[in-house]
Design a protein around this motif. Structure first.
Motif, short mmCIF file in Angstrom:
data_model
loop_
_atom_site.label_atom_id
_atom_site.label_comp_id
_atom_site.label_asym_id
_atom_site.label_seq_id
_atom_site.Cartn_x
_atom_site.Cartn_y
_atom_site.Cartn_z
N GLY A 125 0.80 -1.22 0.00
CA GLY A 125 0.00 0.00 0.00
C GLY A 125 0.83 1.27 0.00
O GLY A 125 2.06 1.26 -0.09
N ASN A 180 -4.22 2.31 6.50
CA ASN A 180 -4.63 2.10 5.12
C ASN A 180 -5.80 1.12 5.00
O ASN A 180 -6.27 0.85 3.90
CB ASN A 180 -3.46 1.58 4.28
CG ASN A 180 -2.46 2.68 3.96
OD1 ASN A 180 -2.77 3.87 4.04
ND2 ASN A 180 -1.25 2.29 3.61
N ASN A 182 -5.85 -2.14 5.88
CA ASN A 182 -5.47 -3.52 5.63
C ASN A 182 -5.73 -4.35 6.88
O ASN A 182 -5.30 -3.98 7.98
CB ASN A 182 -3.99 -3.58 5.23
CG ASN A 182 -3.59 -4.94 4.71
OD1 ASN A 182 -3.69 -5.94 5.41
ND2 ASN A 182 -3.13 -4.97 3.46
#
Length: 240
Positions: A125, A180, A182
């Motif tokens: 990412g 992010n 995740n």
């Protein structure tokens, strides 16, 4: 056996074996009142071997028995942690003049494992640059506790600051991954925090200037967060 069933079995085995890893160290902490070097080595090896095995199963349960690159790197980091645990226990069995050498090699093994964790998590990412100040957090903490004489790092001060920088990098990488969105970032961020707690407790135990830093509570803070962290890194392999 179809792929879906293999994945489910892998996930279940990962959970069971990771739990065994933590259970082993809990038995050591709760029931072994007067641990010696030999028994401590056995418990640590069995627990560390268990989280390595769980990591391998997690990686190979991702699909068609083919672990991802990230999964392979995380397995290597887990194996390095196992090697570090074994090597750090060896000074109890060697001549005094070799103890510092084994301690240095064991520490280097853990350090390299942390570097691999950082490589994996930074590679996923985009990076949030506003998080960069996190990189100085742990070295600054170690600098302060040494300055106010909570600990006395002595000649090890530069090395511990360097190690603290790697811990901060791990915290930064996992925090960034979590922000992010995740899923692996959530597991790995919790693992990073537990790692920092464990390593910092070890430094307090080894270099601390107060008597309470040598007690049973600090031993719990060294061992339990460490194995919980490894279990969380194993779980991150399943979803990374």
């Amino acid at each position: 056996m179809d792929l879906e069933k293999i994945d489910k079995i892998g996930m279940i085995l990962t959970l069971i074996i990771s739990s065994i890893s933590i259970l082993i160290i809990l038995v050591r902490l709760i029931f072994v009142k007067k641990a010696n070097a030999k028994s401590g080595f056995v418990f640590k090896f069995l627990s560390s071997f268990s989280f390595c095995l769980a990591g391998v199963i997690a990686a190979f349960s991702r699909g068609a028995f083919n672990p991802t690159f990230a999964g392979s790197m995380l397995i290597m980091a887990l194996i390095l942690a196992l090697c570090g645990d074994v090597i750090l226990a060896l000074p109890h069995y060697v001549a005094f003049e070799y103890k510092d050498l084994f301690s240095a090699i064991g520490g280097a093994s853990f350090l390299l494992g942390h570097v691999l964790y950082c490589i994996v998590f930074f590679s996923i990412g985009s990076f949030n640059y506003y998080l960069l100040p996190v990189i100085i957090l742990i070295p600054l903490l170690y600098f302060i506790i040494n300055k106010v004489k909570v600990v006395n790092f002595g000649k090890n001060f530069p090395l511990i600051l360097g190690y603290g920088s790697i811990l901060s990098a791990l915290l930064l990488a996992t925090l960034n991954l979590s922000i992010n969105g995740n899923v692996a970032g959530c597991f790995s961020l919790a693992a990073a925090v537990l790692f920092i707690l464990s390593d910092s407790s070890l430094f307090l135990y080894t270099f601390g200037c107060k008597e309470f830093m040598k007690g049973k509570a600090i031993v719990w803070l060294i061992f339990l967060p460490y194995y919980l962290a490894q279990a969380l890194f194993v779980f991150s392999i399943l979803v990374i």
